[in-house]
Design a protein around this motif. Structure first.
Motif, PDB file in Angstrom:
ATOM      1  N   LEU A  57       0.839  -1.203   0.000  1.00  0.00           N
ATOM      2  CA  LEU A  57       0.000   0.000   0.000  1.00  0.00           C
ATOM      3  C   LEU A  57       0.872   1.252   0.000  1.00  0.00           C
ATOM      4  O   LEU A  57       1.830   1.349   0.763  1.00  0.00           O
ATOM      5  N   PHE A  59      -0.350   5.106   0.145  1.00  0.00           N
ATOM      6  CA  PHE A  59      -1.525   5.977   0.218  1.00  0.00           C
ATOM      7  C   PHE A  59      -1.103   7.430   0.393  1.00  0.00           C
ATOM      8  O   PHE A  59      -0.418   7.780   1.353  1.00  0.00           O
ATOM      9  N   PHE A  83      -9.417   2.873  -0.005  1.00  0.00           N
ATOM     10  CA  PHE A  83      -9.688   1.732   0.877  1.00  0.00           C
ATOM     11  C   PHE A  83     -11.117   1.211   0.761  1.00  0.00           C
ATOM     12  O   PHE A  83     -11.373   0.019   0.941  1.00  0.00           O
ATOM     13  N   SER A 138      -1.545  -4.811  -4.905  1.00  0.00           N
ATOM     14  CA  SER A 138      -0.824  -3.552  -4.755  1.00  0.00           C
ATOM     15  C   SER A 138      -1.765  -2.386  -5.047  1.00  0.00           C
ATOM     16  O   SER A 138      -2.494  -2.400  -6.039  1.00  0.00           O
ATOM     17  N   SER A 140      -1.585   1.977  -4.991  1.00  0.00           N
ATOM     18  CA  SER A 140      -0.795   3.185  -4.758  1.00  0.00           C
ATOM     19  C   SER A 140      -1.564   4.389  -5.290  1.00  0.00           C
ATOM     20  O   SER A 140      -2.327   4.287  -6.261  1.00  0.00           O
ATOM     21  N   TYR A 157      -3.845   0.196  -9.346  1.00  0.00           N
ATOM     22  CA  TYR A 157      -4.250  -1.048  -8.693  1.00  0.00           C
ATOM     23  C   TYR A 157      -3.744  -2.243  -9.499  1.00  0.00           C
ATOM     24  O   TYR A 157      -3.803  -2.246 -10.733  1.00  0.00           O
TER      25      TYR A 157
END
Length: 283
Positions: A57, A59, A83, A138, A140, A157
């Protein structure tokens, strides 16, 4: 004499303060951002000799702003988009912990009973358990563009859950910071724009691929898995609009995600009078 000397100095200081204040508010809210990175792994039956799932992750969220209300509003959007809605209104560390725990628990719940049966069969036949038990995910995010009232948030994603290959996607979200809302095509384009915009997308796709007809594009694989129409997955910046079609949306997996960028001068006739276009994009 002292008063005469002091006045220009004070005046200069005031001008400098005002100048700095104006610069800091060049972009609405003067938002600054931070990225939190976390990675974790979970093993079936908590045994490191067994298959595992890996979660990565990254974020990006608003750390500071001249407007707490704007910062909170944007972070609620970012959390929901990254999320999921159920993770809103919690401390960020709790969100990471809960999301990672949920992912690993779901992986175990879905696969442990199947893996146990498969393991016993493979032992009896001197075989090996398949690699498809190893899952990866994954996520980001980053700030793709931030200028005045416009902010563009990008989420990448990718996930593998067995099979021949994984899946991946790129998603963009454009925000009007004055309204604290996501911008849709209907917000910035004139009524009944879809047919004209679709024509422009085809024309640009022909230019990008150096062909002269739709038929040639279709022979290459375009529109073999879905119709080419304006998508809600687009990104604004100071030069044009980029429309992104993820794998399988208009072309097979082997062709990857398709991006079509339309320069503003080609579609300026399709824009309405939305203030964000006038002030941010200078149309």
């Amino acid at each position: 004499m002292k008063i005469k000397t002091l006045f220009p100095i004070v005046y200069t200081i005031i001008i400098l303060i005002l100048s700095v204040g104006c610069q800091s508010e060049k972009n609405t809210g003067s938002l600054t951002f931070e990225t939190i990175k976390k990675q974790d792994k979970g093993f079936l039956f908590n045994d490191e000799n067994n298959p595992s799932c890996t979660l990565s992750l990254e974020f990006t969220y608003a750390k500071e702003s001249s407007s707490e209300q704007l910062k909170d509003s944007m972070n609620n959007y970012f959390i929901a988009l990254f999320f999921g809605d159920s993770y809103q209104n919690r401390p960020i560390e709790d969100i990471f912990t809960d999301y990672i725990t949920d992912y690993i628990q779901t992986y175990k719940s879905d696969l442990e009973s199947i893996y146990k049966e498969d393991e016993e069969i493979q032992k009896a036949e001197n075989g090996e358990v398949g690699a498809w038990y190893f899952y990866e995910k994954s996520l980001s995010s980053l700030i793709d563009y931030y200028n005045k009232d416009l902010l563009v948030y990008k989420i990448d994603y990718s996930e593998y859950t067995g099979g021949a290959h994984g899946i991946y996607a790129i998603n963009y979200y454009n925000f009007d910071l004055q309204k604290k809302m996501i911008i849709n095509l209907d917000d910035i384009l004139v009524p009944n724009y879809k047919e004209a915009l679709t024509t422009e997308l085809w024309n640009q796709l022909m230019i990008d691929n150096q062909v002269t007809s739709k038929e040639q594009l279709k022979d290459m694989g375009f529109e073999s898995t879905g119709e080419l129409i304006p998508t809600s997955n687009f990104a604004l910046d100071n030069t044009g609009i980029t429309f992104v079609y993820n794998v399988y949306e208009i072309a097979p997996y082997s062709m990857g995600a398709i991006s079509i960028t339309l320069p503003y001068q080609k579609i300026s006739h399709l824009f309405n009078s939305n203030p964000i276009l006038q002030s941010v994009l200078n149309l």
